[in-house]
Design a protein around this motif. Structure first.
Motif, PDB file in Angstrom:
ATOM      1  N   ALA A  75      -6.329 -14.722  -3.379  1.00 13.59           N
ATOM      2  CA  ALA A  75      -6.826 -14.706  -4.652  1.00 13.59           C
ATOM      3  C   ALA A  75      -8.255 -14.336  -4.753  1.00 13.59           C
ATOM      4  N   VAL A  76      -8.983 -14.832  -3.671  1.00 15.08           N
ATOM      5  CA  VAL A  76     -10.378 -14.210  -3.743  1.00 15.08           C
ATOM      6  C   VAL A  76     -10.373 -12.972  -3.479  1.00 15.08           C
ATOM      7  N   VAL A  84      -5.420 -18.990  -1.237  1.00 13.66           N
ATOM      8  CA  VAL A  84      -6.877 -18.817  -1.808  1.00 13.66           C
ATOM      9  C   VAL A  84      -7.410 -17.552  -1.169  1.00 13.66           C
ATOM     10  N   TYR A 132      -9.193 -10.948  -6.969  1.00  9.93           N
ATOM     11  CA  TYR A 132     -10.314 -11.005  -7.997  1.00  9.93           C
ATOM     12  C   TYR A 132     -11.407  -9.918  -7.772  1.00  9.93           C
ATOM     13  N   GLU A 133     -11.759  -9.832  -6.451  1.00  9.93           N
ATOM     14  CA  GLU A 133     -12.911  -8.895  -5.848  1.00  9.93           C
ATOM     15  C   GLU A 133     -12.274  -7.266  -6.268  1.00  9.93           C
TER      16      GLU A 133
END
Lengths: 266, 266
Positions: free
Chosen positions: B250-251, B247, B254-255
């Protein structure tokens, strides 16, 4: 109360180990949590174990002592038996048996948080536990489980939650009841979907935001999507058309949090 | 070539099933992938199975036919045997045996993508597969595995990758070699860490960005953090101090993608 348990055949061992199965959890209303970190998280959130299982060696650890003071009873046992209970070769120092809890939807106070996570038919217990953990991280109030989700009290989900099982409200309901409840108060329902052209960063989220993620392989049913206030999608730059469900939930939840942070800052 | 396999005791069944274990994968240089979606993803990326296992019932499926044309050999078998090979009660229609592949670090073309994911001692195969899947989604070039990571060719990792095992470059290396290679060209190394006050949204990322995530329970070693160009953290609003490793990756990813998208747009 402190008891020593030395035999694998002790009925208490059998009863505790049975809680790894859903049937025993349903019959007894109890579940297992493992590891000092998760049990301590539980204690800080006000949850004491009915039974605390620990090894002889951990008797003097201050966090174990705190758990022991709060526990209904303490069972001192061997690392081997603790390993059998946890299903791991390398178990933690402690394991707790807890009474299951769940919040009825009608008792959920939506004003308690600006973000709520809603999982529809999330079948993988790891994804569900990870979603609870993410909920804690973004300051969500809890996780609302719709339809046939994995059991949030399974060993895998509790482990993946890293203690968030104790800090996030957990609600189990169905779509009709959820929608009726939701529309009886403020709240924006945002679904992640392939059936939209709205980029998740182009949308504006209004608190409280309910972040809805569908089933791992099917996504959301069309009729559920129709009930949403907003459908959004993440950019997908590769060959695949979707993210892991727990990842999609987290990417969305952080976007909502980031927008709320910007509003607060400026 | 098409053969019918009817018995559980057939040595080919035994050999294929053995690939669920790391030892057999290491000895044979082969791995298992399951399900029509993942195998088709592989075929589109140029990977044909050495062996295609399928049921009689799936003979006429056009995607199965395409796989059969490309496969070294096709083994037609019962759903029960396919279930035994996949370890799932409800196996897909197809299962493929593939030759393992890995890209040597020296052959990695960093200019091929603006994002690369770097996982250090990521031990959970589900997290590793999910990270490959996220890599595909954000348009990353591949996943660089540092130190003792889970096996990217394990059944669990391949399954969680949802086919990204075939579309993401996979490199296995160690820290010293990685840093030497990295500093021999452009690239910003960004680590997620608790040991920083830099909010991940306040930082600026320069392509190619190497997003580094540490071990699930230990995080990054201090000396590795010291080698990073930038350490950032996500806001944590709850009781826990960290996110699930897949997670967090992924966070962050995406940023980075979102910043790159803004640069492109305006």
């Amino acid at each position: 109360m402190l008891r020593e348990i030395t035999g694998f055949s002790n009925p208490l061992v059998k009863d505790a180990r049975a809680l790894r199965d859903k049937k025993a959890r349903r019959e007894t209303g109890r579940f297992l949590a493992e590891g000092l970190r998760i049990l301590t998280e539980g204690l800080e959130a006000g949850f004491a174990p009915i039974q605390l299982w620990r090894t002889e060696a951990s008797a003097d650890h201050p966090l174990v002592k705190a758990l022991e003071r709060a526990a209904g009873e303490t069972l001192v046992t061997s690392p081997d038996i603790l390993g059998k209970l946890s299903g791991k070769d390398n178990p933690g120092q402690v394991l707790g048996v807890y009474a299951e809890f769940a919040t009825p939807l009608a008792e959920l106070d939506r004003s308690a948080a600006d973000i709520w996570l809603v999982a529809q038919a999330m079948r993988d217990p790891g994804n569900l536990g990870t979603t609870m953990r993410t909920g804690d991280a973004v300051g969500a109030g809890g996780v609302i489980l719709i339809d046939d989700c994995a059991d949030p009290f399974s060993v895998e989900a509790v482990r993946a939650s890293m203690g968030a099982i104790f800090t996030q409200k957990v609600v189990r309901t169905n779509w009709a009841e959820f929608i009726a409840w939701l529309r009886d108060g403020p709240g924006q329902l945002v679904g992640t979907s392939l059936n939209t052209d709205v980029d998740y960063q182009a949308a504006s989220y209004a608190a409280p935001t309910f972040v809805l993620t569908g089933n791992e392989s099917q996504g959301l049913p069309e009729s559920y999507e129709a009930d949403c206030d907003l459908l959004v999608k993440m950019p997908m730059r590769g060959k695949a058309d979707s993210l892991n469900a727990a990842v999609a939930t987290a990417v969305m939840a952080y976007e909502v949090l980031n927008q709320q942070r910007r509003v607060l800052v400026g």
